[in-house]
Write a protein that holds these residues in place. Structure first.
Motif, short mmCIF file in Angstrom:
data_model
loop_
_atom_site.label_atom_id
_atom_site.label_comp_id
_atom_site.label_asym_id
_atom_site.label_seq_id
_atom_site.Cartn_x
_atom_site.Cartn_y
_atom_site.Cartn_z
N MET A 102 0.62 -0.96 -0.30
CA MET A 102 0.24 -0.72 -0.01
C MET A 102 1.27 0.94 -0.08
SD MET A 102 -3.08 1.08 3.05
CE MET A 102 -3.54 -0.36 3.33
N LEU A 151 -7.36 3.10 -3.24
CA LEU A 151 -8.19 2.70 -2.51
C LEU A 151 -8.74 4.46 -1.44
CD1 LEU A 151 -5.32 0.54 -0.89
CD2 LEU A 151 -7.33 -0.20 -2.57
N VAL A 155 -6.02 1.48 5.72
CA VAL A 155 -6.25 2.59 4.55
C VAL A 155 -6.45 4.32 5.48
CG1 VAL A 155 -7.14 3.41 2.66
CG2 VAL A 155 -6.93 1.19 3.03
#
Length: 196
Positions: free
Chosen positions: A1, A66, A131
């Protein structure tokens, strides 16, 4: 990520990422929320996507976005427009009530607006907080780079449920209002204590 802050000066270094942010915004705001917003080529955009703004994205190796936000200085000007929250207060936007703030919208160096914030709907609950934290940390990095001390944001009204977990100092800036079936509220975000 990964997390990245895009500007008109650096977006050429990040391939399709800017287009992917606008595609993810379309998915979130037009398809999921069913808002009547401008779109073309599978992307959502508006009059505030200008060179003065910055776009923060959390994304994977393949460039899938995301989560994201748009950040705009409150000193922005483009024709009759300034920034979304102020223009709503000035009655220029039909979709956002003009009484969204308790006081006059600021026009001040070091104060920016945060809008078009989203977390993709297909993100599993177990990963959402990670996230969200990644997004907040990138916003903090960008705040340091840009000298942002305070932000005004338009967020879903459940912001107080996750603000503490993200270590954000947030306070209401306006009333809760229903827009497109979702309760939103303007809030102040103080980054001044985290500028070091």
């Amino acid at each position: 990520m990964h997390s990245t802050t895009l500007s008109f000066a650096n977006m050429h270094n990040h391939g399709e990422l800017f287009a992917n942010i606008l595609r993810a915004r379309r998915e979130s705001f037009i398809l999921k929320n069913r808002w009547d917003l401008p779109e073309t080529m599978g992307m959502e955009y508006d009059q505030y996507d200008t060179p003065v703004s910055r776009w923060v994205a959390v994304h994977n190796d393949a460039g899938q976005v995301l989560a994201g936000v748009r950040m705009t200085p409150t000193t922005a000007r483009c024709g009759i427009y300034s920034y979304m929250i102020r223009d709503a207060q000035r009655g220029l936007l039909e979709s956002i009530p003009s009484d969204l703030l308790f006081s006059d919208a600021p026009v001040k160096e070091g104060t920016w607006e945060v809008t078009r914030g989203f977390v993709a709907r297909d993100i599993p609950a177990a990963v959402r907080q990670k996230v969200r934290m990644r997004l907040v940390m990138q916003m903090l990095r960008t705040s340091r780079e840009e000298g942002i001390r305070r932000m005004v944001a338009l967020l879903p009204s459940n912001w107080n449920r996750w603000a503490g977990r993200c270590q954000l100092e947030m306070d209401p800036a306006g009333r809760v209002m229903n827009m497109g079936g979702i309760d939103y509220q303007a809030v102040w975000i103080d980054f001044s204590t985290q500028m070091h």
